[in-house]
Scaffold this motif. Structure first.
Motif, short mmCIF file in Angstrom:
data_model
loop_
_atom_site.label_atom_id
_atom_site.label_comp_id
_atom_site.label_asym_id
_atom_site.label_seq_id
_atom_site.Cartn_x
_atom_site.Cartn_y
_atom_site.Cartn_z
N GLY A 79 -65.48 -50.47 91.94
CA GLY A 79 -65.85 -51.01 90.90
C GLY A 79 -64.95 -52.15 90.44
O GLY A 79 -63.82 -52.54 91.04
N GLU A 104 -56.97 -47.58 90.14
CA GLU A 104 -58.31 -47.11 89.58
C GLU A 104 -59.52 -47.97 90.02
O GLU A 104 -60.66 -47.92 89.48
N ARG A 140 -60.83 -48.17 92.86
CA ARG A 140 -61.43 -47.34 94.08
C ARG A 140 -61.44 -45.84 94.01
O ARG A 140 -60.26 -45.57 93.32
N TYR A 141 -62.25 -45.20 94.29
CA TYR A 141 -62.26 -43.72 94.30
C TYR A 141 -63.35 -42.99 95.17
O TYR A 141 -64.14 -43.62 95.42
N ARG A 150 -61.83 -51.60 85.67
CA ARG A 150 -60.85 -50.73 85.90
C ARG A 150 -61.11 -49.74 84.49
O ARG A 150 -61.06 -48.32 84.93
N GLN A 170 -70.21 -42.54 82.81
CA GLN A 170 -69.36 -43.35 82.26
C GLN A 170 -69.35 -44.14 81.13
O GLN A 170 -68.01 -44.75 80.42
N ARG A 179 -70.84 -51.60 90.49
CA ARG A 179 -70.07 -50.84 91.23
C ARG A 179 -70.88 -50.86 92.62
O ARG A 179 -72.24 -50.84 92.83
N ASN A 192 -64.34 -47.58 85.35
CA ASN A 192 -63.61 -46.63 86.41
C ASN A 192 -62.96 -45.43 85.78
O ASN A 192 -62.94 -44.33 86.17
N HIS A 193 -61.92 -45.80 84.98
CA HIS A 193 -61.10 -44.74 84.31
C HIS A 193 -61.66 -43.92 83.41
O HIS A 193 -61.58 -42.76 83.68
#
Length: 511
Positions: free
Chosen positions: A47, A80, A82-83, A50, A216, A29, A53-54
């Motif tokens: 990231g 998902e 990018r956040y 997915r 995560q 990331r 990230n989720h």
């Protein structure tokens, strides 16, 4: 990056005034700090996975809803990848502990306080965080199980053990691995296993409180794992005493959330996870160091081996072949050299129990007093009246301890005792029935014993204790006489007693 800026602009209504890339950790990331015209900041994340990230987005929202100290996810792209999350600042716990770590684990009281705050918050993340959590959102798997344990143990075998070329029986080792994995997963648990709980993943906010990031990889699992991961991190250099204090802090904090097991059971379970985590870490160091040739990981191996050596000294693990193999592992020449290096001071002296002082290598060689080794020790004990001043020290050493007895109940206020002293039976009975003087002397004895023992070790010749009260007649006389007798009885040393205001001198001869 362009899509991340679009997400920021969509969320804030304006483009960022400044974008700064933040150094990443071990993952793929990428992190950016966006700053607006007013100096307010937000962290943008890009990231490559997915699913990973989720997991973070879901867990962050879940933990934030429970008021746990985590960054809040404020905007997410449709895919998902990018956040945006709230900015917890630039100081991690790892950064805050840098000086203590560089000093070989000699942490200050402020640094220890940060560690205690952090470890006290961990049970909330694990127990409160598990409430209502949908484990199917966890990545890469929802639960800590035997398969994941065996994966890590075999990672150790192939990436660390085999490159050492130590001879071992694979089937026997595999059988013990399976027993170990079964024991680690034997107790059902409903807690959140952070998995990567370490000082780099704890941020310290402006109020000095810990906040948690990079969870995560978490899943359902035993709470012992995170405690072992944090306290036995090879590079942290926590002393045995500090580890015990932090385990105690954790155990007492855990009581706020669950019915805790007995201390003995807790420690036995924790030791299993410390061993597992140590092997897991060695596997990672082996792969990153032996195969990828990354210097940081090669340099980290000695500390991890030392952790393993200390664990094996406990002799409590019921896996005979695996433990025997590990004991042979730490005796390999490259690891024996590590042990010898860790036990040698910078001045070339070996550190052992015969030394009075166990110096830290960074202190360099000690210098010694001209009074060392002169012995034998003679202790002088005085009683006195504060009205007439503290006794002078005729030895030239400047005097020693002076204790104020005036906080204790005074027999001199009562007519039957006014013409008696602390050597007379009625006064002794009064003081001991009351009990205050006994509590006072308990603390005095602890200080005096420690001082006398060190002076005897070093061969010093003189030590002075003085006890003062209002008139130098009752409480101070009782205290001085009892300390003198205590030291003579316990250590057999010569003690000279001077009850100054009473004109009484005496000697308790050395034995």
């Amino acid at each position: 990056m362009e899509n991340l800026i679009k997400l920021y602009t969509s969320y804030t209504g304006a483009e960022p005034a400044n974008v700064e890339k933040i150094a990443g950790a071990g993952s793929n990331r990428e992190y950016y700090r966006f700053t607006d015209d007013e100096g307010k900041t937000i962290i943008g994340v890009v990231g490559t996975s997915r699913d990973e990230n989720h997991a973070f987005i879901y867990l962050s929202k879940h933990f934030a809803s429970l008021k746990l100290p985590v960054p809040k996810v404020v905007a997410v792209d449709a895919d998902e990848l990018r956040y945006l999350q709230t900015d917890l600042g630039e100081t991690s716990l790892y950064d805050a502990l840098k000086d203590g770590r560089n000093a070989g684990g000699r942490y200050t009281q402020n640094e220890k306080l940060l560690l205690k705050k952090t470890i006290r918050e961990l049970p909330a993340m694990q127990m409160v965080g598990a409430r209502g959590l949908d484990w199917t959102n966890c990545y890469p798997q929802p639960e800590f199980d035997e398969d994941s344990v065996l994966f890590d143990l075999n990672y150790f075998k192939y990436c660390f053990l085999k490159p050492t070329e130590l001879d071992f029986h694979e089937l026997k080792l595999e059988a013990n691995f399976r027993m170990f994995a079964k024991d680690l997963t034997a107790e059902p648990t409903d807690s959140f296993l952070y998995r990567d709980f370490q000082a780099r993943n704890v941020m310290i906010d402006t109020a000095g409180n810990p906040c948690f990031i990079d969870f995560q990889g978490g899943r359902k699992g035993p709470y012992y794992y995170d405690l072992a991961s944090f306290l036995w991190q090879a590079s942290a250099k926590y002393s045995h005493k500090l580890r015990r204090e932090l385990v105690y802090e954790y155990y007492n904090s855990l009581k706020n959330y669950i019915e805790v097991p007995s201390v003995r059971h807790f420690v036995e379970r924790l030791s299993l996870f410390v061993l597992f985590r140590t092997l897991q870490v060695l596997g990672a160091y082996g792969f990153r160091g032996y195969f990828e040739r990354k210097k940081y990981f090669i340099d980290s191996i000695p500390a991890a081996i030392q952790n393993l050596r200390e664990l094996l000294e406990l002799d409590v693990f019921p896996y005979p072949y695996m433990i025997g193999m590990l004991k042979r592992l730490i005796q390999l020449p490259q690891f024996v050299q590590i042990e010898e290096k860790s036990m040698t001071r910078s001045d070339g002296l070996k550190v052992d129990d015969k030394n009075i002082y166990k110096g830290h290598p960074q202190d360099g060689p000690a210098t010694y007093s001209k009074y060392d080794g002169k012995g034998p020790l003679v202790v002088r004990v005085f009683s006195f009246s504060y009205r007439k001043g503290i006794p002078e020290d005729e030895s030239g050493n400047g005097g020693g301890y002076v204790f104020d007895c005036r906080s204790t109940h005074n027999p001199g206020r009562y007519e039957p005792y006014k013409k008696l002293t602390g050597l007379d039976a009625p006064v002794i009975r009064f003081l001991e029935d009351d009990g205050e003087i006994l509590t006072f002397l308990e603390s005095v004895y602890k200080l005096a014993d420690a001082h006398v023992e060190r002076y005897m070790q070093r061969g010093f010749t003189d030590l002075m204790f003085s006890f003062g009260c209002t008139g130098g007649q009752h409480r101070s006389v009782y205290s001085a006489q009892h300390l003198a007798e205590h030291l003579n009885d316990k250590y057999g040393i010569e003690v000279r007693i001077v009850h100054r205001e009473q004109g009484i001198n005496g000697v308790l001869a050395a034995r």
